[in-house]
Design an enzyme around this catalytic site. Sequence first.
Site, PDB file in Angstrom:
ATOM      1  N   TYR A 160       0.801  -1.220   0.000  1.00  0.00           N
ATOM      2  CA  TYR A 160       0.000   0.000   0.000  1.00  0.00           C
ATOM      3  C   TYR A 160       0.840   1.279   0.000  1.00  0.00           C
ATOM      4  O   TYR A 160       0.795   2.048  -0.951  1.00  0.00           O
ATOM      5  CB  TYR A 160      -0.958   0.002   1.209  1.00  0.00           C
ATOM      6  CG  TYR A 160      -1.881  -1.199   1.196  1.00  0.00           C
ATOM      7  CD1 TYR A 160      -2.877  -1.320   0.241  1.00  0.00           C
ATOM      8  CD2 TYR A 160      -1.731  -2.231   2.122  1.00  0.00           C
ATOM      9  CE1 TYR A 160      -3.707  -2.426   0.199  1.00  0.00           C
ATOM     10  CE2 TYR A 160      -2.559  -3.341   2.086  1.00  0.00           C
ATOM     11  CZ  TYR A 160      -3.545  -3.436   1.126  1.00  0.00           C
ATOM     12  OH  TYR A 160      -4.350  -4.533   1.081  1.00  0.00           O
TER      13      TYR A 160
ATOM     14  N   SER B  85     -11.668 -12.013  -4.821  1.00  0.00           N
ATOM     15  CA  SER B  85     -11.870 -12.004  -3.380  1.00  0.00           C
ATOM     16  C   SER B  85     -13.331 -12.247  -3.048  1.00  0.00           C
ATOM     17  O   SER B  85     -14.221 -11.740  -3.727  1.00  0.00           O
ATOM     18  CB  SER B  85     -11.449 -10.643  -2.834  1.00  0.00           C
ATOM     19  OG  SER B  85     -11.498 -10.675  -1.442  1.00  0.00           O
TER      20      SER B  85
ATOM     21  N   HIS C 209      -7.611   1.349   1.106  1.00  0.00           N
ATOM     22  CA  HIS C 209      -7.380  -0.040   1.513  1.00  0.00           C
ATOM     23  C   HIS C 209      -6.307  -0.234   2.593  1.00  0.00           C
ATOM     24  O   HIS C 209      -6.312  -1.249   3.298  1.00  0.00           O
ATOM     25  CB  HIS C 209      -6.972  -0.816   0.252  1.00  0.00           C
ATOM     26  CG  HIS C 209      -7.324  -2.254   0.251  1.00  0.00           C
ATOM     27  ND1 HIS C 209      -7.353  -3.026   1.387  1.00  0.00           N
ATOM     28  CD2 HIS C 209      -7.661  -3.093  -0.755  1.00  0.00           C
ATOM     29  CE1 HIS C 209      -7.683  -4.265   1.069  1.00  0.00           C
ATOM     30  NE2 HIS C 209      -7.881  -4.331  -0.209  1.00  0.00           N
TER      31      HIS C 209
ATOM     32  N   PRO D  43     -11.205  -0.260  -2.882  1.00  0.00           N
ATOM     33  CA  PRO D  43     -12.437  -0.933  -3.295  1.00  0.00           C
ATOM     34  C   PRO D  43     -13.670  -0.055  -3.047  1.00  0.00           C
ATOM     35  O   PRO D  43     -13.654   0.857  -2.207  1.00  0.00           O
ATOM     36  CB  PRO D  43     -12.498  -2.170  -2.389  1.00  0.00           C
ATOM     37  CG  PRO D  43     -11.142  -2.292  -1.781  1.00  0.00           C
ATOM     38  CD  PRO D  43     -10.603  -0.896  -1.715  1.00  0.00           C
TER      39      PRO D  43
END
Length: 634
Positions: A106, A562, A342, A119
């Site tokens: 990240y 996912s 995220h 997301p």
Amino acid sequence: MHRRQKQAEQARPRGLLKPWGRLPGRLQLHQVALPTLPVPPLQQTLDRYLLALEPIVSREELSHTQQLVAEFRRPGGVGERLQKGLERRAKKTENWLSDWWLKTAYLEYRLPVVVHSSPGVVLPKQDFLDRQGQLRFAAKLIEGILDFKSMIDNETLPVEYMGGKPLCMNQYYQILSSCRIPGPKRDSIVNYAQGKRQSRHIAVVHNFQFFELDVYNSDGSPLSTEQLFIQLEKIWNTSLQTNKEPIGILTTNHRNSWAKAYNNLLKDRTNKESVRAIESSICTVCLDAPMPRVSHDVYSSRVAAQMLHGGGSHLNSGNRWFDKTLQFIVAEDGSCGLVYEHAPSEGPPIVALLDHVVEFTKKPEQERSALSPLPMPRKLRFNITPEIKKDIEQAKQNLNILVEDLDVKVMVFHHFGKAFPKSEKISPDAFIQLALQLAYYRMYGHSCATYESASLRRFRLGRTDTIRSASAASLRFVQAMDSPGQPNSGSSLCPQEQEKTELLRRAAQAHREYTDMAIQGNAIDRHLLGLKLQAIEDLVSMPELFMDTAYAVAMHFNLSTSQVPARTDCVMCFGPVVPDGYGVCYNPMEHHINFAISAFNSCADTNAARMAHYLEQALLDMRALLQATPRSKL
Ligand code: COA
């Protein structure tokens, strides 16, 4: 301590995720009792790595990699040395992986967070059609968020379990009152959840204009729906102008460009105060303009795009601060959802919060005593210099290219949900993953490296590892599935069908075994990453194993997937992780499955709607196969 490590620790950016040691009392006891993440045995990972390559690389590549693995695993060789380094790190830290993972996955990732990392979640359409309805729903939603926040603050949030084992709850303490801050090489995270500077306000944005809305009364009680509604109306009425500079669009840029623009923006004191107010807010609530009207068929896909990127600079993309961990989005036409940054958390805690908030919005409003007048929410002002204006224009251009490039399709698969595979004694997740393998194979004629997130939350500060869904067993199944049937040898069932069913069941079992191995901390991906990072930290030359073509193929996830289950009938969505790949997220409900599939338009070989079509067919064909054959002895 190694010199480089010491330097790295000294240079630790402010606000990397707080250690669990500073969490409140009861929770701290829970956290301390959790096991620490193990370092898997080296030989086990190397064997499993070779197995994982089988379905995705050629024989020649595999044989070359076998030689590299043999060299790497040699007694006294570089593999052993790095493994020892990792084991030492594991002894010294709460979690040998978590800081490394946070940085590499990240904070040091330089592509825009929009589409590439953050997301979105599409919530069911709400039945309001005007501003009053929008503001009332937003007010209820804020009350629901504060209700969830009180469970975090009072430590009454129930500990979650997976497979009977308690899970690390740390992520819940990172998602409210936090924000990512851009940096020239690495970003950081600030968190205002505890202590003296604890947040009492949310940031509300309407027509690109930000406001600081204090959400607590002077006695510490949260504002009621009615009070929040009145405050939101005030905000609405003072932000009617639609020609404001979309300052929030700066957060959509490449991280290096944004870091530069950020420094420039904060040179002005007013701007600095405004940015700090957004960063320190509990969360952001975005009151969006309605989306352009579209047909029912494409509605949810459009909402998914709205949640991921806001629709472009002419629509709602400037109505966000994408670095903010949680942004709830409520549009005037009833479309709503969220987008989240995220770095502090995976999807499941976010969706658990969302489930709570959605339930809360359905409760009848409580009668409250007379309302004392509240001050006007503070408008957050920005002074736009020519340089800042230039940065905004640049960010707009880049964002609009990204918006054009994203291809997203939401599909509600309504023929069956997880109840069907369960009735066949097959793991629903494995069933869906196999259908994805079949769909991909039918489209491209080969298997690809496939990523599925597996939770490591059984361990203290655990995040995720990778379930590699493309396996030798899945390849055998997808190859057999479309091979022509043998002539019927007199029995009522075609032997080929029986065999396909056996292969399906075996592949599902292999997937479930990989899942169990991953959630127990024994998957290969994070271990290989750890060995690689250890080599960098130890300043040894990079082992050839990590410079190998097969390694690049294994890390090029054409399918990034996912499962994010929710009680709410919603779906999470995210972008592909490679230019020629798909992002696939799904929420399996009992009798239907919500999918969100993404791809890039700039890649001629991918198409989200086409993938959705093949996926639907694969799920149906797999059900037909199982229904046509009696239960195997597996
Ligand atoms: N027969 C009958 N039922 C079965 C079965 C079988 N062989 N195998 C599983 N089931 C049941 C389970 O008991 C479960 O029942 P429930 O609906 O009552 O809870 C259900 O089917 C689902 O199980 P399964 O499909 O196997 O998946 P799972 O819930 O174990 O989840 C993962 C698998 C990988 C998704 C999960 O372990 C995980 O790691 N989740 C986190 C992922 C994550 O972090 N994503 C976010 C990234 S941003």
